[in-house]
Design a protein around this motif. Structure first.
Motif, short mmCIF file in Angstrom:
data_model
loop_
_atom_site.label_atom_id
_atom_site.label_comp_id
_atom_site.label_asym_id
_atom_site.label_seq_id
_atom_site.Cartn_x
_atom_site.Cartn_y
_atom_site.Cartn_z
N LYS A 137 9.04 0.27 -7.94
CA LYS A 137 8.37 1.00 -9.02
C LYS A 137 7.70 2.27 -8.48
O LYS A 137 7.77 3.34 -9.09
CB LYS A 137 7.32 0.08 -9.66
CG LYS A 137 6.73 0.60 -10.94
CD LYS A 137 5.71 -0.38 -11.48
CE LYS A 137 4.86 0.30 -12.53
NZ LYS A 137 3.70 -0.48 -12.90
N LYS A 138 7.06 2.13 -7.33
CA LYS A 138 6.31 3.25 -6.77
C LYS A 138 7.08 4.02 -5.69
O LYS A 138 6.55 4.96 -5.10
CB LYS A 138 4.98 2.74 -6.16
CG LYS A 138 4.06 2.08 -7.17
CD LYS A 138 3.36 3.12 -8.03
CE LYS A 138 2.44 2.48 -9.06
NZ LYS A 138 1.83 3.45 -9.96
N GLY A 139 8.30 3.57 -5.40
CA GLY A 139 9.12 4.24 -4.39
C GLY A 139 8.52 4.15 -2.99
O GLY A 139 8.57 5.12 -2.22
N LEU A 187 6.29 -11.97 -2.26
CA LEU A 187 7.48 -11.20 -1.83
C LEU A 187 8.18 -10.56 -3.03
O LEU A 187 8.65 -9.41 -2.95
CB LEU A 187 8.44 -12.10 -1.04
CG LEU A 187 7.94 -12.55 0.34
CD1 LEU A 187 8.80 -13.69 0.88
CD2 LEU A 187 7.96 -11.39 1.33
N ILE A 188 8.26 -11.31 -4.14
CA ILE A 188 8.88 -10.75 -5.35
C ILE A 188 8.04 -9.58 -5.85
O ILE A 188 8.56 -8.52 -6.23
CB ILE A 188 9.06 -11.85 -6.44
CG1 ILE A 188 10.13 -12.85 -6.01
CG2 ILE A 188 9.42 -11.23 -7.79
CD1 ILE A 188 10.25 -14.08 -6.89
N LEU A 189 6.72 -9.77 -5.82
CA LEU A 189 5.79 -8.71 -6.22
C LEU A 189 5.98 -7.48 -5.34
O LEU A 189 5.94 -6.33 -5.81
CB LEU A 189 4.35 -9.25 -6.07
CG LEU A 189 3.30 -8.76 -7.05
CD1 LEU A 189 3.69 -9.08 -8.47
CD2 LEU A 189 1.95 -9.43 -6.73
N ASP A 190 6.23 -7.71 -4.07
CA ASP A 190 6.43 -6.63 -3.09
C ASP A 190 7.67 -5.80 -3.45
O ASP A 190 7.62 -4.57 -3.47
CB ASP A 190 6.60 -7.25 -1.70
CG ASP A 190 6.76 -6.20 -0.62
OD1 ASP A 190 5.73 -5.70 -0.14
OD2 ASP A 190 7.91 -5.86 -0.27
N ILE A 191 8.77 -6.49 -3.78
CA ILE A 191 10.01 -5.79 -4.14
C ILE A 191 9.79 -4.97 -5.42
O ILE A 191 10.13 -3.79 -5.49
CB ILE A 191 11.18 -6.79 -4.32
CG1 ILE A 191 11.61 -7.33 -2.96
CG2 ILE A 191 12.37 -6.12 -5.02
CD1 ILE A 191 12.83 -8.24 -2.99
N TRP A 192 9.22 -5.63 -6.43
CA TRP A 192 9.01 -4.98 -7.73
C TRP A 192 8.12 -3.74 -7.60
O TRP A 192 8.47 -2.66 -8.05
CB TRP A 192 8.39 -5.99 -8.71
CG TRP A 192 7.87 -5.36 -9.97
CD1 TRP A 192 8.62 -4.87 -11.01
CD2 TRP A 192 6.49 -5.11 -10.30
NE1 TRP A 192 7.79 -4.36 -11.97
CE2 TRP A 192 6.50 -4.48 -11.56
CE3 TRP A 192 5.29 -5.36 -9.67
CZ2 TRP A 192 5.32 -4.10 -12.20
CZ3 TRP A 192 4.12 -5.00 -10.29
CH2 TRP A 192 4.13 -4.36 -11.55
N HIS A 212 0.85 -1.20 0.00
CA HIS A 212 0.00 0.00 0.00
C HIS A 212 0.88 1.25 0.00
O HIS A 212 1.73 1.41 0.87
CB HIS A 212 -0.91 -0.02 1.23
CG HIS A 212 -2.13 0.82 1.07
ND1 HIS A 212 -2.06 2.20 1.06
CD2 HIS A 212 -3.43 0.48 0.91
CE1 HIS A 212 -3.30 2.67 0.91
NE2 HIS A 212 -4.14 1.66 0.80
N GLN A 213 0.63 2.12 -1.01
CA GLN A 213 1.47 3.30 -1.17
C GLN A 213 1.32 4.29 -0.02
O GLN A 213 2.31 4.85 0.45
CB GLN A 213 1.10 3.99 -2.48
CG GLN A 213 2.28 4.62 -3.17
CD GLN A 213 1.96 4.98 -4.60
OE1 GLN A 213 0.94 4.55 -5.16
NE2 GLN A 213 2.80 5.77 -5.22
N GLN A 214 0.07 4.54 0.40
CA GLN A 214 -0.17 5.53 1.46
C GLN A 214 0.17 4.96 2.84
O GLN A 214 0.86 5.59 3.63
CB GLN A 214 -1.64 5.99 1.45
CG GLN A 214 -1.94 7.11 0.47
CD GLN A 214 -2.10 6.56 -0.95
OE1 GLN A 214 -2.74 5.53 -1.14
NE2 GLN A 214 -1.51 7.22 -1.93
N ASN A 215 -0.32 3.74 3.10
CA ASN A 215 -0.10 3.15 4.44
C ASN A 215 1.34 2.67 4.65
O ASN A 215 1.75 2.40 5.76
CB ASN A 215 -1.05 1.95 4.65
CG ASN A 215 -2.50 2.39 4.64
OD1 ASN A 215 -2.79 3.59 4.62
ND2 ASN A 215 -3.40 1.43 4.65
N LYS A 216 2.06 2.54 3.54
CA LYS A 216 3.43 2.03 3.55
C LYS A 216 3.50 0.66 4.26
O LYS A 216 4.29 0.44 5.17
CB LYS A 216 4.38 3.03 4.22
CG LYS A 216 4.44 4.37 3.47
CD LYS A 216 5.59 5.20 3.91
CE LYS A 216 5.57 6.58 3.27
NZ LYS A 216 5.49 6.58 1.81
N THR A 217 2.60 -0.21 3.82
CA THR A 217 2.58 -1.57 4.38
C THR A 217 2.71 -2.59 3.25
O THR A 217 2.49 -2.27 2.09
CB THR A 217 1.25 -1.85 5.11
OG1 THR A 217 0.17 -1.53 4.22
CG2 THR A 217 1.13 -1.06 6.39
#
Lengths: 83, 301
Positions: free
Chosen positions: B267-269, B258-263, B23-28
């Motif tokens: 991508k979204k910083g 986990l791979i999806l999480d890194i990618w 999550h971009q906003q929650n940073k989770t």
């Protein structure tokens, strides 16, 4: 990645490789393999907690995350090897 | 400052995607990687383990290891390996085969899985009981294998079993593949007994061997409910297949997330205050890889 960070990862890879070697070496004794995987999980949890503590960003939640990953991985291995 | 209005359907779509993406906003992390989700996976695996340990005790024979093993293939497989290693072929001996049969039945009767029975009976006792006077003798055991090739391959890969398989001290061999219920699990026990008779003139003839091979069939433990001969074990649920599939599926799913999480985080910083995703991937991949390499379809002793 800082030198300290890289060193920590190197130690993780080295430790896991040693456990991996013994895991394959004792492939005909499932009980020893289960013990090795338990030790590898403990090592991983220890590594995670120590690494974050040394970086000054260890929290209870992060420690819990490593415990969860370590326990889950061990249980997956145990299920396959024991049954 | 004008606020951006999103369509409820788009909002719902993103809510669903956050199960898989950080999550971009929650940073989770993705919801399926949250502490709660990990605890759920842990509980799921523990329940699965409990099920596979408890059901055989409550309903013996329901769970088991599907197998289709025959003596002809075990015998031919063993001799093929011996020839490849410049050793003489073994002859199939009826006394050794009877001894192997008795050993397998004894294991089902007294519910044990070992070279020496709980009452102290050793493999040699079964051989001597068939009046086979030996100079050298050896025993290999296997259980929970799917087919004959798997058994012979596993024996060949295991140093201690290979020693028996490739020993020049043996001239004869006997086999038994007996179906039954051991520890509550439906399975096939394979017993391989090697020997060299003290009197070499007693070595089985080709004629005796062929008769034995033509009459060989998998027998069933006398303790089983249906004593008819059954060519294959087909339990309601194959334990190996079920546990391997579920364990590798859960492990693989976690690695994928986990791979999806890194990618997605790169991508979204997205900077998250969590444990190291790369370390989790490394640990999981190495453990599953080790398990995959050493995975045996059955058990040997």
């Amino acid at each position: 990645m800082s030198d300290k960070h890289a060193l920590h990862y190197l130690l993780l890879l080295l430790g896991l490789s040693i456990f991996g070697f013994f895991f394959v070496y004792f492939r005909y004794d499932q009980m020893i393999q289960i013990m090795i995987s338990a030790l590898a999980s403990i090592f991983y949890v220890g590594w995670g907690i120590t690494h974050h503590a040394l970086e000054g960003r260890l929290t209870k939640l992060i420690a819990f995350e490593y415990i969860l990953f370590g326990s889950l991985t061990f249980l997956l291995v145990f299920t396959v090897l024991y049954l | 400052m004008p606020s951006k209005i999103t369509h409820p359907k788009t909002h719902k779509k993103y809510q669903f995607l956050y199960h898989f993406l950080p999550h971009q906003q929650n940073k989770t992390r993705a919801r399926l990687l949250s502490h709660g989700a990990l605890l759920t996976y842990l509980a799921m695996v523990a329940i699965m383990l409990g099920f596979f340990l408890l059901v055989p005790k409550l309903f013996p024979g329901v769970l088991g290891y599907a197998s289709s093993i025959n003596i002809k293939d075990l015998f031919n497989g063993t001799n093929k390996i011996r020839v490849q290693n410049n050793l003489s072929e073994l002859r199939l001996n009826s006394e050794l085969s009877k001894a192997a049969q008795e050993k397998a039945k004894d294991m089902f009767k007294y519910n044990y899985w070992a070279h020496v029975s709980p009452t102290g009976t050793e493999p040699w006792d079964f051989i001597l009981a068939q009046n086979y006077d030996y100079m050298y003798a050896g025993e290999n055991l296997a259980k929970n294998f799917n087919d004959s090739k798997g058994v012979v391959d596993a024996w060949y890969r295991s140093p201690s079993h290979r020693e028996n398989l490739l020993s020049p001290n043996y001239d004869e061999v006997g086999y038994a593949a007996v179906n039954g219920v051991l520890d509550g699990y439906e399975t096939t026990l394979v017993v391989q007994l090697f020997g060299r008779p003290r009197n070499l003139a007693q070595i089985a003839t080709v004629q005796e061997q062929d008769n034995l091979l033509n009459n060989s069939q998998i027998s069933r433990s006398a303790l089983a409910r249906n004593p008819a001969t059954v060519p294959a074990v087909l339990p309601a649920l194959d334990v190996s297949l079920a546990t391997n599939t579920l364990s590798f599926a859960i492990g693989g799913f976690l690695i994928f997330l986990l791979i999806l999480d890194i990618w997605y985080s790169r991508k979204k910083g997205i900077l998250k205050f969590t444990g190291h995703t790369f370390a989790h991937i490394t640990f999981l991949v190495l453990v599953l890889l080790g398990l995959w390499i050493t995975l045996s379809p059955g058990r040997l002793i």
